[in-house]
Write an enzyme that holds these catalytic residues in place. Sequence first.
Site, PDB file in Angstrom:
ATOM      1  N   ASN A 104      -6.034  -8.131  -0.884  1.00 60.03           N
ATOM      2  CA  ASN A 104      -7.078  -7.703  -1.812  1.00 60.03           C
ATOM      3  C   ASN A 104      -8.459  -8.256  -1.500  1.00 60.03           C
ATOM      4  O   ASN A 104      -9.444  -7.825  -2.104  1.00 60.03           O
ATOM      5  CB  ASN A 104      -6.690  -8.062  -3.253  1.00 60.03           C
ATOM      6  N   ASP A 124      -1.186   0.353   5.738  1.00 58.27           N
ATOM      7  CA  ASP A 124      -0.012   1.040   5.195  1.00 58.27           C
ATOM      8  C   ASP A 124      -0.471   2.110   4.216  1.00 58.27           C
ATOM      9  O   ASP A 124      -1.534   1.991   3.608  1.00 58.27           O
ATOM     10  CB  ASP A 124       0.918   0.042   4.492  1.00 58.27           C
ATOM     11  N   HIS A 142       3.517  -3.731   3.025  1.00 55.14           N
ATOM     12  CA  HIS A 142       2.082  -4.025   3.020  1.00 55.14           C
ATOM     13  C   HIS A 142       1.621  -4.674   4.330  1.00 55.14           C
ATOM     14  O   HIS A 142       0.424  -4.750   4.580  1.00 55.14           O
ATOM     15  CB  HIS A 142       1.756  -4.941   1.838  1.00 55.14           C
ATOM     16  N   ASN A 200      -5.888  -1.426  -2.266  1.00 57.43           N
ATOM     17  CA  ASN A 200      -6.797  -2.525  -2.580  1.00 57.43           C
ATOM     18  C   ASN A 200      -7.448  -3.170  -1.356  1.00 57.43           C
ATOM     19  O   ASN A 200      -8.583  -3.634  -1.433  1.00 57.43           O
ATOM     20  CB  ASN A 200      -6.095  -3.574  -3.429  1.00 57.43           C
TER      21      ASN A 200
END
Length: 188
Positions: free
Chosen positions: A66, A91, A19, A112
Amino acid sequence: MYLMVGLGNPGRQYAGTRHNTGFMALDALAEKYHISVDTKKHKGLEGKGMIAGEKVILLKPQTYMNLSGESVREAADFYRIAPDHILVFVDDISLNPGQIRIRAKGSAGGHNGLKNIILHLGTQDFPRMKIGVGEKPPRMDLADYVLGHFQQSDGMAVEEAIPRAVLAAEVFLEEGIASAMNRFNSKK
């Protein structure tokens, strides 16, 4: 002026995770152009410099993935940067490790961080550079996968992709999104 955003999560425990590939790409761009991304501003860390003759703001949101849109929106509003001048490094689990794909706009594709940026900008019409991290194994939780570290071969493929992502960002700034897409969007 352009805003270049690397998506990731702050904190040592997330360094080197799938991430944080967006952070890795932005760090490589910053290093190449000797831009320090260390000023706390707009719920992130930012640095200013010149790349390919263009003024750029490099931003690493520190809101966690997020909520990345909060940081991006604040910076875009402050510097009056239009969405088509915001490039997001992110990513992507739908791409093979090390594959890059540039898009001028599009949906969040289940990511997200991108969802939150779309929410806060009120548009999906901003460029993004997707860096493949590979598909999650069956029956594995998605969060566990993207917050996990690379297997050796996948990590090497992503490390090799980072300089290509930097070069693609330079082409984006010099020649535009269409040229960057034509030169770097290939099947691997």
